[in-house]
Design a protein around this motif. Structure first.
Motif, PDB file in Angstrom:
ATOM      1  N   PRO A  41     -22.207 -16.368 -16.899  1.00 28.68           N
ATOM      2  CA  PRO A  41     -21.404 -15.430 -16.118  1.00 28.68           C
ATOM      3  C   PRO A  41     -20.503 -14.585 -17.010  1.00 28.68           C
ATOM      4  O   PRO A  41     -19.807 -15.114 -17.885  1.00 28.68           O
ATOM      5  CB  PRO A  41     -20.578 -16.346 -15.207  1.00 28.68           C
ATOM      6  CG  PRO A  41     -21.383 -17.582 -15.085  1.00 28.68           C
ATOM      7  CD  PRO A  41     -22.066 -17.754 -16.410  1.00 28.68           C
ATOM      8  N   GLY A  42     -20.552 -13.281 -16.810  1.00 26.09           N
ATOM      9  CA  GLY A  42     -19.710 -12.387 -17.566  1.00 26.09           C
ATOM     10  C   GLY A  42     -20.154 -12.119 -18.988  1.00 26.09           C
ATOM     11  O   GLY A  42     -19.453 -11.442 -19.746  1.00 26.09           O
ATOM     12  N   LYS A  43     -21.314 -12.646 -19.359  1.00 28.24           N
ATOM     13  CA  LYS A  43     -21.815 -12.468 -20.727  1.00 28.24           C
ATOM     14  C   LYS A  43     -23.175 -11.786 -20.711  1.00 28.24           C
ATOM     15  O   LYS A  43     -23.877 -11.785 -19.710  1.00 28.24           O
ATOM     16  CB  LYS A  43     -21.916 -13.816 -21.439  1.00 28.24           C
ATOM     17  CG  LYS A  43     -20.586 -14.501 -21.668  1.00 28.24           C
ATOM     18  CD  LYS A  43     -20.749 -15.729 -22.548  1.00 28.24           C
ATOM     19  CE  LYS A  43     -19.414 -16.375 -22.834  1.00 28.24           C
ATOM     20  NZ  LYS A  43     -19.558 -17.566 -23.720  1.00 28.24           N
ATOM     21  N   GLU A  44     -23.527 -11.221 -21.854  1.00 28.40           N
ATOM     22  CA  GLU A  44     -24.833 -10.590 -21.981  1.00 28.40           C
ATOM     23  C   GLU A  44     -25.929 -11.654 -22.135  1.00 28.40           C
ATOM     24  O   GLU A  44     -25.672 -12.767 -22.600  1.00 28.40           O
ATOM     25  CB  GLU A  44     -24.839  -9.649 -23.180  1.00 28.40           C
ATOM     26  CG  GLU A  44     -23.951  -8.434 -23.009  1.00 28.40           C
ATOM     27  CD  GLU A  44     -24.117  -7.431 -24.140  1.00 28.40           C
ATOM     28  OE1 GLU A  44     -23.488  -6.361 -24.049  1.00 28.40           O
ATOM     29  OE2 GLU A  44     -24.860  -7.724 -25.095  1.00 28.40           O
ATOM     30  N   ALA A  92     -25.647 -21.701 -18.074  1.00 29.93           N
ATOM     31  CA  ALA A  92     -26.172 -20.346 -17.907  1.00 29.93           C
ATOM     32  C   ALA A  92     -27.389 -20.406 -16.996  1.00 29.93           C
ATOM     33  O   ALA A  92     -27.895 -21.483 -16.678  1.00 29.93           O
ATOM     34  CB  ALA A  92     -26.581 -19.749 -19.250  1.00 29.93           C
ATOM     35  N   VAL A  93     -27.841 -19.227 -16.589  1.00 29.32           N
ATOM     36  CA  VAL A  93     -29.163 -19.118 -15.971  1.00 29.32           C
ATOM     37  C   VAL A  93     -30.162 -18.901 -17.104  1.00 29.32           C
ATOM     38  O   VAL A  93     -29.969 -18.012 -17.940  1.00 29.32           O
ATOM     39  CB  VAL A  93     -29.228 -17.960 -14.963  1.00 29.32           C
ATOM     40  CG1 VAL A  93     -30.637 -17.859 -14.370  1.00 29.32           C
ATOM     41  CG2 VAL A  93     -28.201 -18.167 -13.861  1.00 29.32           C
ATOM     42  N   TYR A  94     -31.192 -19.713 -17.122  1.00 30.30           N
ATOM     43  CA  TYR A  94     -32.205 -19.647 -18.174  1.00 30.30           C
ATOM     44  C   TYR A  94     -33.461 -18.967 -17.629  1.00 30.30           C
ATOM     45  O   TYR A  94     -33.936 -19.295 -16.535  1.00 30.30           O
ATOM     46  CB  TYR A  94     -32.538 -21.054 -18.675  1.00 30.30           C
ATOM     47  CG  TYR A  94     -31.471 -21.617 -19.578  1.00 30.30           C
ATOM     48  CD1 TYR A  94     -30.230 -21.992 -19.076  1.00 30.30           C
ATOM     49  CD2 TYR A  94     -31.694 -21.749 -20.948  1.00 30.30           C
ATOM     50  CE1 TYR A  94     -29.238 -22.491 -19.903  1.00 30.30           C
ATOM     51  CE2 TYR A  94     -30.713 -22.254 -21.794  1.00 30.30           C
ATOM     52  CZ  TYR A  94     -29.483 -22.622 -21.255  1.00 30.30           C
ATOM     53  OH  TYR A  94     -28.507 -23.103 -22.093  1.00 30.30           O
ATOM     54  N   TYR A  95     -33.976 -18.036 -18.428  1.00 33.37           N
ATOM     55  CA  TYR A  95     -35.146 -17.270 -18.057  1.00 33.37           C
ATOM     56  C   TYR A  95     -36.220 -17.409 -19.140  1.00 33.37           C
ATOM     57  O   TYR A  95     -35.912 -17.550 -20.318  1.00 33.37           O
ATOM     58  CB  TYR A  95     -34.817 -15.783 -17.945  1.00 33.37           C
ATOM     59  CG  TYR A  95     -33.747 -15.432 -16.949  1.00 33.37           C
ATOM     60  CD1 TYR A  95     -32.405 -15.403 -17.317  1.00 33.37           C
ATOM     61  CD2 TYR A  95     -34.077 -15.089 -15.642  1.00 33.37           C
ATOM     62  CE1 TYR A  95     -31.420 -15.066 -16.407  1.00 33.37           C
ATOM     63  CE2 TYR A  95     -33.096 -14.737 -14.714  1.00 33.37           C
ATOM     64  CZ  TYR A  95     -31.776 -14.735 -15.112  1.00 33.37           C
ATOM     65  OH  TYR A  95     -30.796 -14.391 -14.199  1.00 33.37           O
ATOM     66  N   CYS A  96     -37.469 -17.318 -18.720  1.00 30.48           N
ATOM     67  CA  CYS A  96     -38.539 -17.166 -19.694  1.00 30.48           C
ATOM     68  C   CYS A  96     -39.218 -15.815 -19.464  1.00 30.48           C
ATOM     69  O   CYS A  96     -39.150 -15.237 -18.368  1.00 30.48           O
ATOM     70  CB  CYS A  96     -39.565 -18.294 -19.629  1.00 30.48           C
ATOM     71  SG  CYS A  96     -40.461 -18.463 -18.079  1.00 30.48           S
ATOM     72  N   ALA A  97     -39.821 -15.302 -20.515  1.00 32.96           N
ATOM     73  CA  ALA A  97     -40.486 -14.008 -20.461  1.00 32.96           C
ATOM     74  C   ALA A  97     -41.584 -13.982 -21.507  1.00 32.96           C
ATOM     75  O   ALA A  97     -41.598 -14.809 -22.436  1.00 32.96           O
ATOM     76  CB  ALA A  97     -39.494 -12.874 -20.690  1.00 32.96           C
ATOM     77  N   ALA A  98     -42.495 -13.029 -21.372  1.00 33.41           N
ATOM     78  CA  ALA A  98     -43.647 -12.940 -22.258  1.00 33.41           C
ATOM     79  C   ALA A  98     -43.600 -11.674 -23.089  1.00 33.41           C
ATOM     80  O   ALA A  98     -43.006 -10.673 -22.687  1.00 33.41           O
ATOM     81  CB  ALA A  98     -44.932 -12.970 -21.427  1.00 33.41           C
ATOM     82  N   ALA A  99     -44.245 -11.721 -24.237  1.00 31.36           N
ATOM     83  CA  ALA A  99     -44.354 -10.560 -25.117  1.00 31.36           C
ATOM     84  C   ALA A  99     -45.587 -10.728 -25.990  1.00 31.36           C
ATOM     85  O   ALA A  99     -46.144 -11.827 -26.085  1.00 31.36           O
ATOM     86  CB  ALA A  99     -43.102 -10.428 -25.988  1.00 31.36           C
ATOM     87  N   SER A 100     -45.998  -9.644 -26.632  1.00 32.80           N
ATOM     88  CA  SER A 100     -47.127  -9.746 -27.542  1.00 32.80           C
ATOM     89  C   SER A 100     -46.737 -10.505 -28.814  1.00 32.80           C
ATOM     90  O   SER A 100     -47.581 -11.119 -29.455  1.00 32.80           O
ATOM     91  CB  SER A 100     -47.646  -8.351 -27.893  1.00 32.80           C
ATOM     92  OG  SER A 100     -46.616  -7.575 -28.493  1.00 32.80           O
ATOM     93  N   SER A 101     -45.468 -10.467 -29.144  1.00 32.65           N
ATOM     94  CA  SER A 101     -44.931 -11.221 -30.272  1.00 32.65           C
ATOM     95  C   SER A 101     -43.433 -11.382 -30.060  1.00 32.65           C
ATOM     96  O   SER A 101     -42.840 -10.669 -29.254  1.00 32.65           O
ATOM     97  CB  SER A 101     -45.214 -10.485 -31.584  1.00 32.65           C
ATOM     98  OG  SER A 101     -44.785 -11.261 -32.686  1.00 32.65           O
ATOM     99  N   CYS A 102     -42.845 -12.313 -30.777  1.00 34.38           N
ATOM    100  CA  CYS A 102     -41.429 -12.606 -30.543  1.00 34.38           C
ATOM    101  C   CYS A 102     -40.504 -11.450 -30.903  1.00 34.38           C
ATOM    102  O   CYS A 102     -39.344 -11.432 -30.461  1.00 34.38           O
ATOM    103  CB  CYS A 102     -41.028 -13.861 -31.300  1.00 34.38           C
ATOM    104  SG  CYS A 102     -41.756 -15.382 -30.622  1.00 34.38           S
ATOM    105  N   ASP A 103     -40.993 -10.499 -31.679  1.00 33.08           N
ATOM    106  CA  ASP A 103     -40.143  -9.372 -32.062  1.00 33.08           C
ATOM    107  C   ASP A 103     -40.476  -8.112 -31.261  1.00 33.08           C
ATOM    108  O   ASP A 103     -40.019  -7.024 -31.597  1.00 33.08           O
ATOM    109  CB  ASP A 103     -40.270  -9.085 -33.556  1.00 33.08           C
ATOM    110  CG  ASP A 103     -41.713  -8.796 -33.968  1.00 33.08           C
ATOM    111  OD1 ASP A 103     -41.912  -8.328 -35.105  1.00 33.08           O
ATOM    112  OD2 ASP A 103     -42.638  -9.038 -33.163  1.00 33.08           O
TER     113      ASP A 103
END
Length: 119
Positions: A41-44, A92-103
């Motif tokens: 809360p209140g943080k990025e 915190a609220v924890y989210y997962c997400a996908a990408a072609s690579s970690c960067d």
């Protein structure tokens, strides 16, 4: 479109453990890097950990190194985040997400799962 669903959050005392799951549907996770993020809360939103698809290489935020472990099972189409020695600041609220690579840019964000560390 890839869909990700997080689960496993909850209330835990300081020093306790939780295991979060990030399950995929509609598409296989085999070709994606999967990242875990959190937002208090209140943080990025901040990155917590990421695991690549090809070589399985892993990265962690300094704040969780030695306490959190990310792993994946492509057969089960799931990525886990084992969280040990939890601290109140891990709340915190924890989210997962996908990408072609970690960067690369992440997409297919899940709805999040709440983790609360409190006595």
């Amino acid at each position: 479109q890839l869909q990700l669903v997080e689960s496993g959050g909850g209330l835990v005392q300081p020093g306790g453990s939780l295991r979060l799951s990030c399950a995929a549907s509609r598409f296989t996770l085999d070709y994606y890097a999967i990242g875990w993020f959190r937002q208090a809360p209140g943080k990025e939103r901040e990155g917590v950990s990421c695991i690549k698809s090809k070589d399985g290489s892993i990265s962690y935020a300094d704040s969780v190194k030695g306490r959190f472990t990310i792993s994946r099972d492509n057969a089960e189409n799931t990525v886990w985040l084992q969280m040990n020695s939890l601290k109140p600041e891990d709340t915190a609220v924890y989210y997962c997400a996908a990408a072609s690579s970690c960067d690369k840019d992440f997409h297919s964000w899940g709805q999040g799962t709440q983790v609360t560390v409190s006595s």
